[in-house]
Design an enzyme around this catalytic site. Structure first.
Site, PDB file in Angstrom:
ATOM      1  N   CYS A  93      -4.013  -6.497 -21.789  1.00 36.84           N
ATOM      2  CA  CYS A  93      -5.312  -6.193 -21.186  1.00 36.84           C
ATOM      3  C   CYS A  93      -6.289  -7.365 -21.210  1.00 36.84           C
ATOM      4  O   CYS A  93      -7.304  -7.323 -20.514  1.00 36.84           O
ATOM      5  CB  CYS A  93      -5.938  -4.997 -21.900  1.00 36.84           C
ATOM      6  SG  CYS A  93      -4.790  -3.617 -22.070  1.00 36.84           S
ATOM      7  N   HIS A  99     -15.379  -4.785 -23.917  1.00 36.88           N
ATOM      8  CA  HIS A  99     -14.042  -4.300 -23.550  1.00 36.88           C
ATOM      9  C   HIS A  99     -14.151  -2.810 -23.215  1.00 36.88           C
ATOM     10  O   HIS A  99     -13.660  -2.374 -22.183  1.00 36.88           O
ATOM     11  CB  HIS A  99     -13.068  -4.555 -24.697  1.00 36.88           C
ATOM     12  CG  HIS A  99     -11.657  -4.210 -24.384  1.00 36.88           C
ATOM     13  ND1 HIS A  99     -10.956  -4.791 -23.345  1.00 36.88           N
ATOM     14  CD2 HIS A  99     -10.790  -3.342 -24.970  1.00 36.88           C
ATOM     15  CE1 HIS A  99      -9.729  -4.293 -23.311  1.00 36.88           C
ATOM     16  NE2 HIS A  99      -9.608  -3.410 -24.294  1.00 36.88           N
ATOM     17  N   HIS A 137      -9.664   1.266 -16.528  1.00 41.88           N
ATOM     18  CA  HIS A 137      -9.169   0.103 -17.266  1.00 41.88           C
ATOM     19  C   HIS A 137      -8.122  -0.590 -16.391  1.00 41.88           C
ATOM     20  O   HIS A 137      -6.993  -0.130 -16.269  1.00 41.88           O
ATOM     21  CB  HIS A 137      -8.548   0.564 -18.578  1.00 41.88           C
ATOM     22  CG  HIS A 137      -8.164  -0.561 -19.490  1.00 41.88           C
ATOM     23  ND1 HIS A 137      -8.311  -1.889 -19.149  1.00 41.88           N
ATOM     24  CD2 HIS A 137      -7.612  -0.564 -20.746  1.00 41.88           C
ATOM     25  CE1 HIS A 137      -7.880  -2.648 -20.136  1.00 41.88           C
ATOM     26  NE2 HIS A 137      -7.450  -1.861 -21.125  1.00 41.88           N
ATOM     27  N   SER A 175     -16.690 -40.931  46.954  1.00 48.43           N
ATOM     28  CA  SER A 175     -17.735 -41.440  47.830  1.00 48.43           C
ATOM     29  C   SER A 175     -18.659 -42.363  47.033  1.00 48.43           C
ATOM     30  O   SER A 175     -18.212 -43.291  46.379  1.00 48.43           O
ATOM     31  CB  SER A 175     -18.491 -40.274  48.477  1.00 48.43           C
ATOM     32  OG  SER A 175     -19.434 -40.732  49.431  1.00 48.43           O
ATOM     33  N   HIS A 201      17.927  25.241  15.871  1.00 50.95           N
ATOM     34  CA  HIS A 201      16.610  24.889  16.383  1.00 50.95           C
ATOM     35  C   HIS A 201      16.639  23.404  16.696  1.00 50.95           C
ATOM     36  O   HIS A 201      16.116  22.569  15.958  1.00 50.95           O
ATOM     37  CB  HIS A 201      15.541  25.225  15.330  1.00 50.95           C
ATOM     38  CG  HIS A 201      14.138  25.051  15.819  1.00 50.95           C
ATOM     39  ND1 HIS A 201      13.332  24.024  15.398  1.00 50.95           N
ATOM     40  CD2 HIS A 201      13.409  25.765  16.702  1.00 50.95           C
ATOM     41  CE1 HIS A 201      12.151  24.114  15.990  1.00 50.95           C
ATOM     42  NE2 HIS A 201      12.186  25.163  16.791  1.00 50.95           N
ATOM     43  N   ASP A 249       8.982  33.608  12.852  1.00 49.91           N
ATOM     44  CA  ASP A 249       9.547  32.787  13.916  1.00 49.91           C
ATOM     45  C   ASP A 249       9.066  33.258  15.281  1.00 49.91           C
ATOM     46  O   ASP A 249       8.685  32.460  16.143  1.00 49.91           O
ATOM     47  CB  ASP A 249      11.071  32.847  13.846  1.00 49.91           C
ATOM     48  CG  ASP A 249      11.713  31.778  14.708  1.00 49.91           C
ATOM     49  OD1 ASP A 249      12.432  32.126  15.651  1.00 49.91           O
ATOM     50  OD2 ASP A 249      11.485  30.581  14.442  1.00 49.91           O
TER      51      ASP A 249
END
Length: 1876
Positions: free
Chosen positions: A273, A408, A448, A720, A1027, A1186
């Site tokens: 940590c 901490h 943490h 020109s 199905h 169904d």
């Protein structure tokens, strides 16, 4: 510094000029931020350059300096800095840098934390708003761990799920970091996260990451978990070459160092940590010891596995309530968190020297260890106090001087008191009671974050020091009783608190402790704000924003982001400051766009345009490539002047103002007026003398302006009088001489004012010369471009010629000019011109110049008096000069800049260049533009001139403001995991997906969780029926609902609310099913049971458990009373065909047995009585559900869209139905474009409702599989190919036929040829040659019945003059079908092979060939219906001699071919489908507004869609024909109109509402008289001409070949063949813009039962080929079925057959997308069918792109290159896993992440593709697709081959795609005969 070099900028310009002169670069190619090595400076060059610099600067410069300062910018800064003397202050400071206690500056930060925190500013807002990012684990985060055995699932269920989680951790911008997708997949996401956040931190610091290359920059990265590596290595079969580096902890730091090419320390830090705070400490130490000059310190943490959660849970460390309550009495543990933070650090003296923003200063730090405490993970108070004392000693300050400590503070019972006592003992002691030490912890907001915890607290503290405020510590209500805060002189910050006034800079400390005992503390102090020196902060009047990115899309994204920011958070940042950061503190990228603006409003508008890829003032979009070297300045003549020109330049461009000032004395002397005053006052130039002198002065000043920005001319051209300025710039004349020439010329011409004229004509030179032939006083004065000329002469004649030109519908206009030069009127002025300029002494030009005065461009003019006299008389050969410059023998020039106040020649220049060099890339620019802001216009053109890198802009003084960082373009990257099949779950219960039930206790007092697990297998579905959805078995929604309702019932709930359907469940392979109920929520998820690439958990449905049984029953009764009774005026309708309704929507079958007994419809209500079978093993609930779900979706029968369930607000169950009859009552409460909402009640007759659904919402699908959400079938191949309609388009590619060997199943050894019968046209000669090859002629009395081989030679001539192509086709079809019948009736032991010969059909040039073309389609159907008797069809050339073909036929007879064969020049070709590739040949279709367009069959469903499509493309007039007339318009409102008629009328009205005029005509398109009458009527009415045809008429009549009758054949062929022939004659090639023929794939694939229809469509294909060869834009489109329309039954048959290979029908949207795509190509016949890539042996499809090796030597050089580029692009894109269309052929492979492993794989595939052995280093030696293709082209075809030889050969292993298709289709059942 020397006199010529006065500073860093001068030295930078000197270095650029040196490289341009000595290394061979162009100024545009010199990027000052690229390394000198990358710019081509070798070691030898470096030695020479160091000597030049030593001499220039008067000091020693070593070549080693180039390595330490590797870029032009870095080297210039180093060499321009004063050299310190030994006793100088600088030397003292340098010594101080070696001190171990030197302060360290924080100059940049970046972070990514949960809660939407993506930058430090967002973190500050988050903290100040007292927000928390803690939540439960994301649903899919732990899915890989949820498929284990029950005991694992139970442990997982008991694991705390609280945490602070980042979203989308699988998202990464791999392309940006030049990492291949394959490598990115194996990279730990912590590595990916760190790369992105580190880049953001560097940008926040204002350090372009590219400038750090090869620098001593260190990387110190804290990390403590490698869970991804563990997951990736769990399955050894998934481990590859990327796995080690992807999962190693050390690579977390090394990856960043590698990408940025950093040479300092690179260290991964793991102290648990405290890792990231230790990383900061180590970075500071490395800076102080000079191990590095810049340091990047970071921490990163991701939580991928529940294992560590489980471990902390077991020791009680994690908070069961999900909160971090640091220092509070209720603290019960910490919550784990994720995130990343990065800080950029420098020594303070370096940061101050570089002008960096110092966010804070690190004064000191320390790291210690607990040693042996009460346990490995137990804290040690003494060690914590020791680290505090050491840190403040290192910082050189008293502990009592710190104001705040970021603790901490994990919120644990033991840790908080120990840490508090240590802080109080060391830092609180001696403080006054009213000035306590303030403490807090960011963990109360973010959790943490472990390895990132220290840096999270550090960034928070830096922000607090900056803002002078301390955010509150969350969840602090009652102080922890074990912490004596008063005695310790400490206070927890519980509200937003102002920083206490202490009399010293703000100071703070940050603590972080590792659970293994490593403690760290860092002391920081407020940084000093950097302010620019007085007078240095002046903002420029105009700013340029350089927006860079690696691709054009990234440039757009950055521009859009900046615009949003400037309108929002950045609204107070000055425009110049935004430009400062963007231009000087961002990395250079390959692509860039620019925005020039005076103010924020202009800038934002420009950024919006840049984001959209649009043109706008000041905006230059990214260039697609460089135009090449060579810059030409072009000086126009008269006409560019305007009042106000140059005024803004004088004010805002110092170089322009200086040039005008330098020119002013000589200008006044020659012109007699002040150029400065004219420009400054915005005055208008009047009269020829003022105009010509003012323009040359302007041009000379503009030239200096361009040069001041580094744009120098390599060549000049004058038009020109502009040739005078060109001569001055070239060095032939001085400015004074140039002004003198101009003054003399204009003064001599002034008396002629008004005596002549000039005109600009839109005509080429030959046409102009022919036009003026009758006008001897008119001359062609100017050759402007291939499309423009200028004539000069008397005014009256000029006007007459203008009238004539306009009569030709061409542009013609007078030129606004006082005197017309370049004509005979100038002859009288030439002597005076020679005389007055006689003393002119020109010099040799120092810059190349092409004179436009002479017809011979090789003339080397001497710019003396004679030249200028000739210049005013001769024609201007401008076109010729430009063409020469663009393609000259001395090297072409590619950038042309017109130096004038307004562009007059830019279009003429580009027209000339593109005409002279088609396909070459050129740039033609102006300088200013009339009546615009000339500074903005000039800067915009300046930016356009820079295509490789943007122009260098002055670097303003520091500091610079932070602006948003690079926007990422994320793609998903994640490993796959695999678990053994069958390891989990039992078979599901009948009617549901529920399996084994487990109760799982939780840690807290919450109710237990419930888990059901089952294994679903295709052969053991929990329902009896099927199905199938587009040939894929999908678990029906009713089963899913029954599953979660049954689970709810088991838990005591009879209702569900907030049901949400997320994904369908595909049942085509075994799946693991989990149902989880937890805290009144229930969900169902699944994962493949076997390891596959898609092995991840998918959530399908979620819901809330709702109401008790009694509440539910009450709700059901109330709902039934409201909605269950049918309306009074309901009427009983005919029962629709349920199977047909479902089939129309792509659904095949019902999962349960139930039937419709009655159907009663009224308005939005529908009541359906259904019958259930008596025996229901799974109970009645499933069938009732169904029925309810299916019927609700069909509640509006007229709406043929597919509806799928999306959500249900509430569903309740009542008593189980016991009787056979129930009623389903549906009330549709909403119906919109997105879907429908229905209330549903199901009940037995007269009983309480057994089922009720409130607000059942369906969403409409336009695409059957909804691939955006669900996986397509595994057999379909890549999703992209399956879904991108542009991939559906194929052409027929004719390739040399593969000859099968004797062992080939299709081959037959002919040792005893049998009898052969020749039938049809001119068979005698053929019979003779076959007899010579051993074949016996059959006895013709019974020849066909006895012949082994029957050859039908197609008749090539009609039977009579009146026989149409339809008649011919019917006659020949009848003959052939009779022949097939005869052969089919033969005994099986007497096999026969039927062959058909056609002539010239492949080209279809001759009418006889077109007439035979229908046989190609018929042949395929015969082959499909009767493979046992089919031999093949061979097409000969139109003039081939049959007798000479005999020997070849003898060889072919024994090798039956289902493919059509074409024999040309002795080579037999077979067809294969080929994708359409390459660049389009034409722009997308755009209809003319003044034309009409004819659609035959236009009143049908398909025709009306096509009408709408044409309207979208600008058609204003449509003629729609059909055989059935519409009723008169007065009857269009009648209620008696049938539905189909109403649909047609509504469609026509919709078109008319769009402004389209629709003419609906009843006409038989096959009847020539009907079509002629239609056209004659339109002619009489003066109607708009028809400019486009879509022939969509057609019908089908399904019959097997042996059953076909002449009448049936005629019925089908009449509209197709007859109609197309009538249209072809009525609209011959050249009379229309397009001629589309709607055909069918039946003509390609040979579908049983479709003989006549396939034949008719083959005729359309041939007609398209014939017309295309006559120059007409004609295309035959061979479609599969259009979903919902059923283009024809045949097309459905095609789809059914192709579905076996993973194909499908297409939606209208896809059809039109494919149509638009292929219409851009020169294609006569397009086959539109979704074809997946062929799968490899493992089914992966990885080798789908491979083609057999070609015979490259017979291909033309351009074709070889094209084929190689396309093939290599496919191969490399597949290996790199990037979309093929996004693979830039010029982009280096290294930028895409190529490595040696991938190179080897690509090499293998390329060898197979090319057919030669290749070097292992090939890809590295030739690092782009284009360069590799060029290399390989030289290998495979070293000699250029004639363009005419375009035949490509396949190897002997090649097979025909069509062969494969025919093999699949031939198994169609014989009962395929059906009716439409």
């Amino acid at each position: 510094m020397t006199g010529s070099i006065s500073g860093e900028a001068d030295l930078r310009h000197w270095l650029i000029d040196y490289l341009v002169t000595n290394i061979g670069c162009t100024p545009d190619e010199v990027d000052p931020d690229l390394s000198l090595a990358d710019l081509g400076v070798s070691s030898r060059d470096a030695v020479v350059l160091s000597g030049e610099l030593s001499e220039l600067l008067g000091r020693t410069v070593s070549p080693i300096d180039f390595w330490e300062h590797p870029t032009i910018n870095a080297l210039a800064a180093y060499l321009a800095a004063p050299e310190p003397s030994p006793d100088s202050d600088a030397a003292v400071k340098r010594g101080a840098r070696n001190s171990l206690d030197e302060p360290i500056a924080v100059v940049g930060m970046g972070c990514r934390f949960p809660g939407g925190i993506s930058c430090p500013e967002a973190l500050w807002d988050f903290l100040c708003e007292r927000r928390s990012s803690i939540s439960q684990v994301p649903p899919q985060r732990w899915q890989p761990f949820e498929g284990g055995p029950p005991e694992v699932a139970a442990a997982l269920a008991r694991t705390t799920r609280w945490g602070s989680f980042l979203p989308d951790i699988d998202a990464f911008d791999a392309e940006f970091f030049e990492i291949s997708p394959s490598e990115a997949d194996k990279m730990d996401p912590q590595q990916r996260l760190l790369l992105e956040v580190a880049w953001e931190a560097l940008e926040h610091a204002g350090i372009p990451p590219g400038t750090l290359r090869r620098s001593a920059t260190g990387v110190f990265a804290g990390a403590c978990l490698s869970e991804y590596g563990a997951m990736a290595s769990a399955d050894l079969s998934q481990v590859d070459g990327w796995s080690n580096s992807g999962g190693a902890m050390s690579i977390i730091a090394n990856r960043l160092s590698y990408f940025l090419d950093l040479r300092g320390p690179s260290v991964a830090v793991d102290t648990a940590c405290s890792s990231s705070l230790v990383a900061i400490h180590l970075a500071c130490q490395s800076l102080r010891t000079q191990d590095c000059h810049l340091a990047i310190a970071a921490g990163v943490n991701l939580l991928l596995s529940p294992a560590v959660f489980r471990g902390f849970d077991q020791v009680g460390a994690l908070s069961p309530t999900g909160q971090c309550r640091a220092f509070d009495a209720t603290a019960d543990g910490f919550v784990r968190g994720e995130g990343a933070g990065v800080v950029v650090l420098k020594r303070l003296t370096d940061a101050q020297r570089d002008g960096d923003r110092v966010l804070a200063v690190i004064c000191g730090s320390a790291v210690t260890q607990d040693g042996r405490s009460n346990g490995l993970m137990a804290p040690n108070p003494a060690a914590q106090m020791a680290v505090l004392r050491a840190a403040y000693t290192n910082a050189g300050m008293q502990p009592s001087e710190v104001d705040y400590v970021e603790a901490h503070g994990t919120g644990t019972l033991l840790g908080d008191p120990i840490e508090a006592r240590a802080l109080g003992t060391v830092l609180g002691r001696g403080r006054p009671e009213d000035s306590p030490l303030l403490i807090g912890s960011v963990k109360t907001n973010l959790g943490h974050t472990e390895a990132a915890a220290g840096i999270a607290g550090f960034i928070k503290t830096v922000l607090a020091v900056q803002h002078g405020q301390i955010p509150p510590n969350q969840h602090f209500e009652t102080a922890n009783p074990h912490i004596p805060f008063t005695d310790l002189r400490m206070k927890v910050v519980d509200t937003q608190t102002e920083w206490p006034a202490t009399g010293h800079p703000r100071r703070a400390g940050v603590s972080s402790f590792g659970f293994g005992g490593t403690n760290a503390h860092v002391v920081i102090e407020q940084g000093q704000e950097v302010r620019p020196a007085p007078g240095q902060g002046l903002s420029p009047a105009v700013s340029t924003l350089v927006v860079a990115g690696k691709t054009m899309q990234r440039v757009s994204a950055t521009a859009g982001m900046l615009a949003d920011w400037m309108e929002g958070p950045g609204a107070d940042v000055a425009l110049a400051d935004v430009a400062h950061t963007l231009n000087h503190h961002r990395s250079r990228q390959p692509k860039f766009g620019t925005v020039v603006a005076r103010d924020r409003t202009q800038a934002i508008a420009g950024l919006r345009a840049l984001a959209a890829g649009q043109h706008a003032p000041g905006v230059v979009n990214p260039a697609e490539g460089s135009p090449g070297p060579g810059t030409v300045f072009v000086y126009s003549g008269r006409g560019s002047q305007w009042a106000g020109m140059g005024r803004q330049l004088l004010a805002d461009e110092p170089a322009f103002a200086a040039a005008v000032a330098e020119l002013e004395p000589v200008f006044v002397e020659q012109a007699g007026f002040s150029l400065h005053d004219v420009l400054a006052n915005g005055e208008e130039l009047v009269g020829i003398e003022q105009i010509q002198l003012g323009l040359i002065g302007m041009q000379l000043a503009l030239t200096e302006l361009w040069c001041s920005y580094g744009v120098q001319p390599d060549l000049v051209i004058g038009h020109s009088m502009g040739e005078v300025a060109a001569a001055v710039v070239a060095g032939a004349l001085t400015p004074a001489e140039g002004l003198r020439v101009t003054a003399t010329r204009s003064r001599l011409m002034a008396p002629l004012s008004g005596q002549g004229g000039m005109a600009l004509l839109e005509l080429d030179a030959p046409t102009t010369e022919a036009l003026i032939a009758d006008f001897p006083q008119v001359t062609l004065g100017i050759y402007n471009s291939p499309r423009q000329t200028v004539i000069a002469g008397p005014t009256e004649q000029i006007d007459e010629l203008i009238t004539r030109v306009r009569a030709r519908d061409r542009f013609a206009s007078r030129v606004n000019i006082e005197v017309a030069p370049h004509n005979p009127a100038m002859d009288a002025l030439q002597p005076a011109m020679r005389s007055e300029l006689a003393d002119l002494t020109p010099r040799t030009p120092t810059i190349g110049i092409i004179s436009t005065t002479y017809a011979d461009l090789h003339t080397q003019p001497v710019f003396d008096a004679e030249h200028w006299a000739t210049n005013m008389r001769n024609p201007v050969h401008f076109q010729q000069a430009i063409a020469s410059a663009g393609s000259g023998a001395d090297g072409a020039y590619h950038t042309f800049i017109e130096i004038s106040a307004h562009p007059l020649l830019t279009q003429a220049i580009i027209d000339t260049l593109h005409s002279a060099q088609p396909g070459a890339r050129y740039t033609s620019l102006g300088t200013l533009q009339r009546d615009t802001d000339d500074v903005v216009t000039f800067r915009t053109n300046l930016n356009k001139a820079h295509t490789i890198h943007p122009p260098h802009t002055p670097h303003p003084p520091e500091p610079h403001p932070p602006i948003p960082t690079t926007p990422w373009q994320h793609t998903r990257h994640w490993i796959t995991t695999k678990y053994p099949a069958g390891s989990v779950g039992s078979a599901p219960r009948a009617g549901t997906l529920l399996g084994q039930h487990t109760t799982v206790a939780t840690v807290s007092a919450s109710p237990p969780s419930h888990l059901w697990q089952a294994r679903l297998a295709p052969d053991a579905k929990p329902y009896q029926g099927g199905h199938r959805f587009h040939q894929v078995e999908v678990v029906p929604a009713s089963v899913v609902l029954h599953t979660i309702l049954s689970a709810a019932t088991e838990l005591g709930y009879s209702a569900l609310s907030e049901v949400r359907f997320e994904q369908p469940i595909f049942a085509d392979r075994p799946r693991l099913i989990q149902v989880v109920a937890d805290n009144r929520a229930i969900s169902l998820a699944s994962s493949p049971a076997a390891g596959t690439p898609s092995d991840r958990w998918t959530r399908h449905v979620t819901a809330q458990l709702s109401s008790s049984p009694s509440d539910s029953a009450s709700s059901l009764n109330e709902h039934h009373r409201a909605n269950g009774q049918p309306p009074e005026r309901a009427h009983r309708d005919l029962i629709p065909d349920l199977a047909e309704l479902l089939a129309m929507r792509g659904i095949d079958g019902l999962p349960f047995s139930w039937t419709v007994a009655s159907w009663t419809q009224h308005s939005s209500n529908l009541t359906v009585a259904i019958d259930l079978p008596e025996a229901l093993p799974e109970g009645s609930t499933g069938p009732l559900l169904d029925a309810a779900v299916h019927l609700a979706a069909l509640s509006d029968v007229a709406d043929s869209r597919l509806y799928v369930p999306a959500s249900i607000e509430q569903i309740s169950l009542g008593d189980v139905v016991t009787g056979p009859r129930s009623s389903v009552t549906l009330n549709r409460t909403a119906h919109d474009d997105d879907g429908i909402t229905v209330d549903v009640t199901v009940a037995a007759h007269g009983e309480v409702p057994s089922l009720s659904m409130r607000s059942l919402r369906y969403r409409a699908l336009d695409f059957g599989l909804d691939v955006g959400r669900a996986q397509p079938p595994a057999s379909t191949g890549p999703v992209e190919a399956y879904c991108d309609a542009t991939n559906f388009v194929h052409t027929i590619d004719w390739q040399p036929q593969t000859v099968p060997d004797a062992t080939h199943p299709g081959a037959e050894q002919v040792t005893h040829p049998g009898p052969v019968a020749i039938i049809g046209d001119d068979g005698a000669a053929l019979c003779e040659t076959l007899e010579g090859a051993g074949y016996q002629p059959a006895v013709m009395s019974d020849g066909v019945s006895q012949a082994r081989y029957v050859v039908y030679v197609a008749d090539s001539d009609p039977a009579g003059a009146d026989e149409t192509d339809v008649d011919f086709a019917v006659r020949i079809c009848t003959e052939i079908t009779g022949l097939v019948r005869t052969l089919a009736e033969r005994d099986a032991d007497k096999p026969a092979a039927l062959w058909i010969l056609t002539r010239g059909v492949h080209e279809s040039v001759a009418p006889s060939a077109l007439r035979q073309s229908f046989l190609w389609g018929l042949a395929g159907v015969i082959a499909a219906e009767h493979p046992e008797l089919w031999g093949g069809l061979v097409d000969l050339a139109i003039n081939d001699d049959l007798g000479e073909f005999g020997p070849a036929l003898a060889e072919l007879l024994a090798k039956p071919s289902k493919s059509i064969l074409v024999r040309r020049d002795g080579v037999v070709l077979a067809p294969a489908l080929a994708p359409v590739r390459g660049e389009p040949a034409r722009k997308s279709l755009q209809c003319r507004p003044d034309a009409a367009y004819l659609i035959t069959g236009g009143l049908g469903a398909l025709g009306l869609l096509m009408a709408d499509w044409l309207a979208d493309r600008g058609a204003h007039r449509l003629v729609l024909t059909g055989r059935t007339p519409l009723p008169p318009r007065r009857d269009w409102q009648l209620d008696t109109l049938d539905t189909e008629l109403r649909r047609r009328i509504d469609a026509i009205r919709a078109l008319e509402m769009r402004g389209v005029t629709v003419e609906a005509v009843a006409a038989d398109v096959g009847c020539r008289e009907d079509v002629q009458a239609l056209l004659a009527a339109r002619d009489r009415d003066g109607a708009a001409p028809i400019r486009g045809i879509i022939h969509a008429a057609g019908i089908t009549n399904d019959q097997l070949v042996t059953s076909m009758t002449g009448d049936a054949v005629r019925q089908v062929m009449w509209p197709k063949i007859g109609g197309s022939q009538v249209l072809h004659d009525a609209f011959p090639p050249g009379s229309v813009d397009f001629f589309y023929l709607t055909a069918s794939a039946a003509g390609i694939f040979g579908i049983p039962g479709q003989g006549s229809y396939a034949a008719a469509n083959s005729y359309l294909d041939a007609l398209a080929r014939a017309r295309r060869q006559q120059g007409c834009h004609t295309m035959s489109l061979d479609w599969v079925a259009w979903r919902g329309l059923g283009l024809a039954a045949d097309a459905q048959l095609v789809s059914e057959e192709l579905a076996r290979m993973g194909s499908r029908d297409i939606t209208p949207s896809e059809a039109f997308t494919a149509w638009e795509f292929v219409d851009g190509y020169d294609v006569a016949q397009a086959v539109v069918v979704p074809m997946p890539a062929p799968a490899g042996a493992d089914g992966s499809g990885a080798n789908a792109y491979l083609l057999p090796a070609r015979n490259w030597s017979v291909m033309a050089a351009t074709e070889v290159r094209s084929e190689l580029e396309q093939g290599l692009r496919r191969i490399i894109a597949a290996e790199l896993r990037v979309p093929e269309k996004e693979l830039d052929t010029d982009r280096p492979f290294a930028e895409l992440g190529l490595n040696s492993l991938m190179a080897m794989a690509i090499r293998r595939e390329a060898e197979q593709f090319v057919g030669i052995e290749l070097s292992a280093t090939m890809l590295f030696n030739h690092p782009t697709v284009k360069s590799l293709a060029s290399y390989l082209a030289k290998r495979v075809a070293p000699h250029d081959v004639s363009q005419d030889n375009q035949i490509s050969a396949l190897s002997s292993s090649a097979g025909s795609v069509l062969d494969s298709l025919f093999d699949r289709i031939e198994s169609a059942p014989p009962e395929a005969e059906r009716s439409v």
